[in-house]
Design a protein around this motif. Structure first.
Motif, PDB file in Angstrom:
ATOM      1  N   THR A 128     -78.389 -56.183 -42.845  1.00 29.02           N
ATOM      2  CA  THR A 128     -78.544 -55.637 -41.487  1.00 29.02           C
ATOM      3  C   THR A 128     -77.618 -54.457 -41.211  1.00 29.02           C
ATOM      4  O   THR A 128     -77.686 -53.880 -40.126  1.00 29.02           O
ATOM      5  CB  THR A 128     -78.257 -56.722 -40.412  1.00 29.02           C
ATOM      6  N   ARG A 129     -76.757 -54.067 -42.162  1.00 29.86           N
ATOM      7  CA  ARG A 129     -75.855 -52.951 -41.853  1.00 29.86           C
ATOM      8  C   ARG A 129     -76.690 -51.679 -41.659  1.00 29.86           C
ATOM      9  O   ARG A 129     -77.773 -51.522 -42.247  1.00 29.86           O
ATOM     10  CB  ARG A 129     -74.804 -52.775 -42.954  1.00 29.86           C
ATOM     11  N   ALA A 130     -76.139 -50.751 -40.855  1.00 27.30           N
ATOM     12  CA  ALA A 130     -76.901 -49.549 -40.505  1.00 27.30           C
ATOM     13  C   ALA A 130     -77.043 -48.622 -41.705  1.00 27.30           C
ATOM     14  O   ALA A 130     -78.088 -48.014 -41.918  1.00 27.30           O
ATOM     15  CB  ALA A 130     -76.200 -48.839 -39.358  1.00 27.30           C
TER      16      ALA A 130
ATOM     17  N   ILE B 269     -66.830 -45.275 -46.150  1.00 27.14           N
ATOM     18  CA  ILE B 269     -66.452 -45.957 -47.397  1.00 27.14           C
ATOM     19  C   ILE B 269     -67.620 -45.897 -48.386  1.00 27.14           C
ATOM     20  O   ILE B 269     -67.442 -45.652 -49.574  1.00 27.14           O
ATOM     21  CB  ILE B 269     -66.032 -47.424 -47.097  1.00 27.14           C
ATOM     22  N   ARG B 270     -68.834 -46.062 -47.884  1.00 30.73           N
ATOM     23  CA  ARG B 270     -70.008 -45.999 -48.764  1.00 30.73           C
ATOM     24  C   ARG B 270     -70.150 -44.610 -49.382  1.00 30.73           C
ATOM     25  O   ARG B 270     -70.463 -44.476 -50.551  1.00 30.73           O
ATOM     26  CB  ARG B 270     -71.288 -46.389 -48.020  1.00 30.73           C
ATOM     27  N   ARG B 271     -69.912 -43.576 -48.592  1.00 33.12           N
ATOM     28  CA  ARG B 271     -70.046 -42.203 -49.134  1.00 33.12           C
ATOM     29  C   ARG B 271     -69.060 -41.986 -50.274  1.00 33.12           C
ATOM     30  O   ARG B 271     -69.389 -41.405 -51.303  1.00 33.12           O
ATOM     31  CB  ARG B 271     -69.812 -41.158 -48.028  1.00 33.12           C
TER      32      ARG B 271
ATOM     33  N   GLY C  46     -76.022 -53.224 -58.243  1.00 34.12           N
ATOM     34  CA  GLY C  46     -75.430 -53.268 -56.906  1.00 34.12           C
ATOM     35  C   GLY C  46     -76.433 -53.614 -55.829  1.00 34.12           C
ATOM     36  O   GLY C  46     -77.261 -54.516 -55.988  1.00 34.12           O
ATOM     37  N   ARG C  47     -76.328 -52.894 -54.683  1.00 34.60           N
ATOM     38  CA  ARG C  47     -77.219 -53.153 -53.562  1.00 34.60           C
ATOM     39  C   ARG C  47     -78.050 -51.917 -53.212  1.00 34.60           C
ATOM     40  O   ARG C  47     -79.098 -52.025 -52.602  1.00 34.60           O
ATOM     41  CB  ARG C  47     -76.407 -53.518 -52.304  1.00 34.60           C
ATOM     42  N   ASP C  48     -77.505 -50.738 -53.542  1.00 34.71           N
ATOM     43  CA  ASP C  48     -78.134 -49.488 -53.082  1.00 34.71           C
ATOM     44  C   ASP C  48     -78.287 -48.483 -54.224  1.00 34.71           C
ATOM     45  O   ASP C  48     -78.298 -47.281 -53.995  1.00 34.71           O
ATOM     46  CB  ASP C  48     -77.259 -48.860 -51.991  1.00 34.71           C
ATOM     47  N   ILE C  49     -78.359 -48.972 -55.453  1.00 30.60           N
ATOM     48  CA  ILE C  49     -78.396 -48.031 -56.585  1.00 30.60           C
ATOM     49  C   ILE C  49     -79.727 -47.269 -56.598  1.00 30.60           C
ATOM     50  O   ILE C  49     -79.747 -46.041 -56.688  1.00 30.60           O
ATOM     51  CB  ILE C  49     -78.156 -48.747 -57.946  1.00 30.60           C
TER      52      ILE C  49
ATOM     53  N   MET D 102     -66.358 -52.527 -57.510  1.00 32.46           N
ATOM     54  CA  MET D 102     -65.614 -51.420 -56.892  1.00 32.46           C
ATOM     55  C   MET D 102     -65.357 -51.716 -55.410  1.00 32.46           C
ATOM     56  O   MET D 102     -64.260 -51.480 -54.900  1.00 32.46           O
ATOM     57  CB  MET D 102     -66.396 -50.110 -57.064  1.00 32.46           C
ATOM     58  N   TYR D 103     -66.375 -52.225 -54.712  1.00 35.22           N
ATOM     59  CA  TYR D 103     -66.171 -52.611 -53.307  1.00 35.22           C
ATOM     60  C   TYR D 103     -65.148 -53.742 -53.222  1.00 35.22           C
ATOM     61  O   TYR D 103     -64.321 -53.790 -52.309  1.00 35.22           O
ATOM     62  CB  TYR D 103     -67.497 -53.043 -52.663  1.00 35.22           C
ATOM     63  N   ARG D 104     -65.201 -54.641 -54.170  1.00 33.23           N
ATOM     64  CA  ARG D 104     -64.249 -55.751 -54.186  1.00 33.23           C
ATOM     65  C   ARG D 104     -62.816 -55.240 -54.410  1.00 33.23           C
ATOM     66  O   ARG D 104     -61.867 -55.704 -53.764  1.00 33.23           O
ATOM     67  CB  ARG D 104     -64.611 -56.744 -55.287  1.00 33.23           C
ATOM     68  N   ALA D 105     -62.663 -54.295 -55.331  1.00 33.69           N
ATOM     69  CA  ALA D 105     -61.320 -53.771 -55.609  1.00 33.69           C
ATOM     70  C   ALA D 105     -60.756 -53.089 -54.361  1.00 33.69           C
ATOM     71  O   ALA D 105     -59.578 -53.262 -54.016  1.00 33.69           O
ATOM     72  CB  ALA D 105     -61.378 -52.796 -56.786  1.00 33.69           C
TER      73      ALA D 105
ATOM     74  N   GLU E 281     -74.068 -65.614 -45.053  1.00 32.29           N
ATOM     75  CA  GLU E 281     -73.379 -64.688 -44.156  1.00 32.29           C
ATOM     76  C   GLU E 281     -73.328 -63.288 -44.779  1.00 32.29           C
ATOM     77  O   GLU E 281     -73.553 -62.276 -44.121  1.00 32.29           O
ATOM     78  CB  GLU E 281     -71.960 -65.217 -43.871  1.00 32.29           C
ATOM     79  N   ARG E 282     -73.067 -63.242 -46.091  1.00 27.15           N
ATOM     80  CA  ARG E 282     -73.043 -61.941 -46.785  1.00 27.15           C
ATOM     81  C   ARG E 282     -74.427 -61.313 -46.802  1.00 27.15           C
ATOM     82  O   ARG E 282     -74.581 -60.119 -46.615  1.00 27.15           O
ATOM     83  CB  ARG E 282     -72.561 -62.134 -48.223  1.00 27.15           C
ATOM     84  N   ASP E 283     -75.446 -62.128 -47.039  1.00 24.48           N
ATOM     85  CA  ASP E 283     -76.840 -61.654 -47.019  1.00 24.48           C
ATOM     86  C   ASP E 283     -77.138 -60.970 -45.694  1.00 24.48           C
ATOM     87  O   ASP E 283     -77.693 -59.886 -45.641  1.00 24.48           O
ATOM     88  CB  ASP E 283     -77.814 -62.841 -47.114  1.00 24.48           C
TER      89      ASP E 283
ATOM     90  N   GLU F 225     -70.725 -52.280 -62.747  1.00 27.44           N
ATOM     91  CA  GLU F 225     -70.901 -53.214 -61.623  1.00 27.44           C
ATOM     92  C   GLU F 225     -70.310 -52.588 -60.372  1.00 27.44           C
ATOM     93  O   GLU F 225     -69.082 -52.592 -60.202  1.00 27.44           O
ATOM     94  CB  GLU F 225     -70.079 -54.473 -61.882  1.00 27.44           C
ATOM     95  N   THR F 226     -71.161 -52.099 -59.488  1.00 25.95           N
ATOM     96  CA  THR F 226     -70.609 -51.416 -58.313  1.00 25.95           C
ATOM     97  C   THR F 226     -69.985 -52.389 -57.310  1.00 25.95           C
ATOM     98  O   THR F 226     -69.082 -52.020 -56.568  1.00 25.95           O
ATOM     99  CB  THR F 226     -71.679 -50.563 -57.604  1.00 25.95           C
ATOM    100  N   GLY F 227     -70.445 -53.639 -57.297  1.00 27.91           N
ATOM    101  CA  GLY F 227     -69.851 -54.634 -56.402  1.00 27.91           C
ATOM    102  C   GLY F 227     -68.364 -54.795 -56.691  1.00 27.91           C
ATOM    103  O   GLY F 227     -67.562 -55.009 -55.779  1.00 27.91           O
TER     104      GLY F 227
HETATM  105  O1   DC Z   1     -72.263 -57.793 -56.018  1.00 27.48           O
HETATM  106  P1   DC Z   1     -70.954 -58.310 -55.392  1.00 27.48           P
HETATM  107  O2   DC Z   1     -71.094 -59.698 -54.851  1.00 27.48           O
HETATM  108  O3   DC Z   1     -69.798 -58.180 -56.293  1.00 27.48           O
HETATM  109  O4   DC Z   1     -70.690 -57.336 -54.129  1.00 27.48           O
HETATM  110  C1   DC Z   1     -69.600 -57.489 -53.254  1.00 27.48           C
HETATM  111  C2   DC Z   1     -69.922 -56.864 -51.904  1.00 27.48           C
HETATM  112  O5   DC Z   1     -69.975 -55.443 -52.048  1.00 27.48           O
HETATM  113  C3   DC Z   1     -71.244 -57.272 -51.269  1.00 27.48           C
HETATM  114  O6   DC Z   1     -71.059 -58.140 -50.173  1.00 27.48           O
HETATM  115  C4   DC Z   1     -71.872 -56.019 -50.767  1.00 27.48           C
HETATM  116  C5   DC Z   1     -71.057 -54.910 -51.313  1.00 27.48           C
HETATM  117  N1   DC Z   1     -71.808 -53.999 -52.177  1.00 27.48           N
HETATM  118  C6   DC Z   1     -72.467 -52.959 -51.569  1.00 27.48           C
HETATM  119  O7   DC Z   1     -72.464 -52.866 -50.340  1.00 27.48           O
HETATM  120  N2   DC Z   1     -73.111 -52.032 -52.332  1.00 27.48           N
HETATM  121  C7   DC Z   1     -73.146 -52.134 -53.666  1.00 27.48           C
HETATM  122  N3   DC Z   1     -73.766 -51.189 -54.383  1.00 27.48           N
HETATM  123  C8   DC Z   1     -72.494 -53.219 -54.303  1.00 27.48           C
HETATM  124  C9   DC Z   1     -71.842 -54.147 -53.519  1.00 27.48           C
END
Ligand code: DC
Length: 232
Positions: free
Chosen positions: A189-191, A112-114, A133-136, A42-45, A182-184, A38-40
């Motif tokens: 829309t992030r670059a 941070i993404r890199r 995740g979002r960008d797998i 990792m961003y959460r941590a 708001e998260r959507d 679950e990559t989300g």
């Molecule tokens: O899937 P999640 O709700 O646990 O993700 C938490 C946040 O992490 C979400 O707002 C966007 C970001 N995220 C991301 O940018 N890229 C990913 N691959 C996974 C999550």
């Protein structure tokens, strides 16, 4: 060849919050003997580390310095992942609203993404995984064997998220929906790597589907891929 593919299979499941990715990913992992990542989480941590360090979520340089001092570990479990930040278990803490909001903010920064993408590629390098995740499918594993983009109407996702978190977090349904919208907005829309389906992803809209129906579709897509056939 097929046996080799089964062992090294990479399944990417992307989509917005509350679309059902985590549940689907953990069930698919069980069915096909894959490791679920679950990559989300990792961003959460990392967001939790930023909160605890009183860091400015909008300052990429400060966050980068913090990242250099941060260790994140996912321990695949039967349901979801155990999550460790600097060797301390934070699995439950990272589901709280302050971390949810901070994760969405720290994840907009390309630096941070890199860092995250590099860690995620390393974690999945051997294959035999379902990564969620979002960008797998677009950034982490653009050559994934199977790419699913799981979506649903915002109201449906808000309702599901509320039910999922009700026992853990004290938040009204309307607040959950607002936070999700708001998260959507921020995720889409992030670059850098905005949330969007990869050109070759298979889209599943789960608004009017039960979990079992979604699972059946995803299983048939993976089975077809393993058999070398086009998805039914
Ligand atoms: O899937 P999640 O709700 O646990 O993700 C938490 C946040 O992490 C979400 O707002 C966007 C970001 N995220 C991301 O940018 N890229 C990913 N691959 C996974 C999550």
């Amino acid at each position: 060849m097929t046996e080799d593919l089964a062992r090294h299979l990479i399944v990417a499941i992307d989509g917005p919050a509350g679309a059902g990715k985590s549940t689907v990913a953990s069930r698919i992992a069980e069915t096909f003997g894959l490791v679920n990542l679950e990559t989300g989480a990792m961003y959460r941590a990392f967001a939790l580390k930023a909160i605890e360090s009183d860091a400015n979520f909008d300052d990429p340089e400060e966050l980068q310095r913090l990242a250099a001092k941060t260790q994140i570990r996912l321990a695949p479990a039967r349901q979801g992942n155990g999550v460790y930040l600097d060797d301390i278990e934070v699995t439950r803490r990272i589901r709280e609203p302050d971390v949810t909001a901070a994760a969405s903010r720290v994840s907009v920064h390309p630096e941070i993404r890199r860092w995250m993408v590099a860690m995620q590629r390393q974690l999945g390098a051997a294959g035999g995984i379902v990564m969620e995740g979002r960008d797998i499918g677009t950034a982490v594993f653009p050559h994934a064997d199977v790419k699913i983009f799981l979506d649903a109407a915002a109201e449906t996702r808000g309702q599901r998220r509320f039910q999922q978190n009700a026992s853990l977090i004290d938040q009204a349904p309307q607040a959950v929906l607002e936070e999700l919208r708001e998260r959507d907005r921020r995720d889409r829309t992030r670059a850098e790597s905005p949330l969007a389906p990869a050109a070759d992803a298979i889209l599943i809209d789960s608004t009017h589907l039960s979990l079992d129906e979604v699972l059946a579709r995803v299983e048939s897509i993976i089975s077809a891929r393993l058999a070398g056939k086009p998805p039914a």
